[in-house]
Motif scaffolding. Structure first.
Motif: not given
Length: 284
Positions: A126, A129-130, A257
């Motif tokens: 993940g 996502r950022d 995010r």
């Protein structure tokens, strides 16, 4: 008329006077020729010592390779922290978990048995996502561990390569991220060992830790993990349930995010309770 003896004495005296004058002139010339050279040498040395590039480097505090100006003593303020994170204590000289005996199944842990006031931040992918997250890790020198499946471990996933370069631990979350219970030993073995090989090829070292997708596992998971070289099955604690932290808590923030601001908020919460963050791999 000058007597012969007197004339010879005069001539000898004159020769001596001329010789003395020449010697004095030569010595004077040598002395004059040495001083300018020495003066030039001193001036040249002064120019070398006060080279403008080196002087400017000293004035700016630079030394060695250029520094990344984005990090510094006040970097914590950029991420909303009132003060820097306390450095973690010196890790134990040996892992706090006993070594796994050959053929034994790995233990399942969701908290490290330690009295140090530390918690451990772990992430299940993940991060891509950022894109700001690796910069947060860099600026705060934040010790983190990431558990990756096959899609997150691909060569195109640059955030994980950067995190690894920053010292993050990289661990296993299976190859295709399936629901493991009920798959059977053979398929679970393929999922775990396949990701071991993939991560070793990408990052140069096979993981020691496994987090099953969604935290679900069965007896076959433990046997397959042990056969693939896994030393521990690592679960995690939801950060929304961290009102009262305990030494050794393994925290698993959700993949969103807004990973960077949520992690900064979590770090403030960790500081307020008198804890700091340590690297999981230093303890198990």
């Amino acid at each position: 008329m000058t007597r012969p003896g007197v004339g010879a004495a005069v001539r000898r005296c004159g020769a001596r006077l001329i010789g003395c004058a020449l010697a004095a002139a030569l010595l004077t010339g040598c002395a004059q020729s040495v001083d300018p050279i020495e003066r030039m040498g001193r001036k040249a040395a002064q120019k070398v010592r006060s080279h403008p590039h080196r002087a400017s480097a000293r004035a700016s505090g630079a030394a060695g390779p250029a520094r990344d100006d984005r990090a510094g003593p006040a970097a914590h303020r950029r991420w909303g922290l009132a003060e820097p994170l306390d450095p973690p204590p010196v890790p134990p000289s040996r892992p706090v978990l006993p070594s796994r005996a050959p053929g034994a199944v790995p233990p399942v842990i969701e908290r490290v048995p330690t009295r140090d006031k530390v918690v451990f931040l772990t992430f299940d992918g993940g991060v891509e996502r950022d894109p700001r997250f690796p910069q947060l890790v860099h600026d705060l020198r934040l010790p983190v561990s990431v558990f990756l499946d096959g899609s997150a471990a691909g060569p195109g996933q640059d955030p994980y390569g950067r995190l690894r370069a920053l010292g993050a631990g990289v661990q296993n979350r299976t190859l295709t991220h399936p629901y493991l219970p009920g798959l059977g030993y053979v398929r679970q073995h393929a999922e775990i060992c396949g990701q071991q090989r993939r991560l070793a090829g990408r990052f140069g070292r096979a993981p020691r830790l496994l987090r099953p997708p969604s935290g679900d596992y069965d007896a076959s998971t433990l046997r397959a993990a042990g056969a693939c070289g896994i030393d521990a099955i690592v679960l995690g604690r939801d950060p929304s349930r961290t009102d009262r932290l305990r030494p050794g808590d393994i925290i698993l923030p959700p993949s969103t995010r807004s990973l960077t601001p949520s992690t900064a908020t979590l770090l403030r919460h960790i500081q307020q309770q008198g804890f700091t963050v340590a690297k999981l791999e230093d303890y198990i």
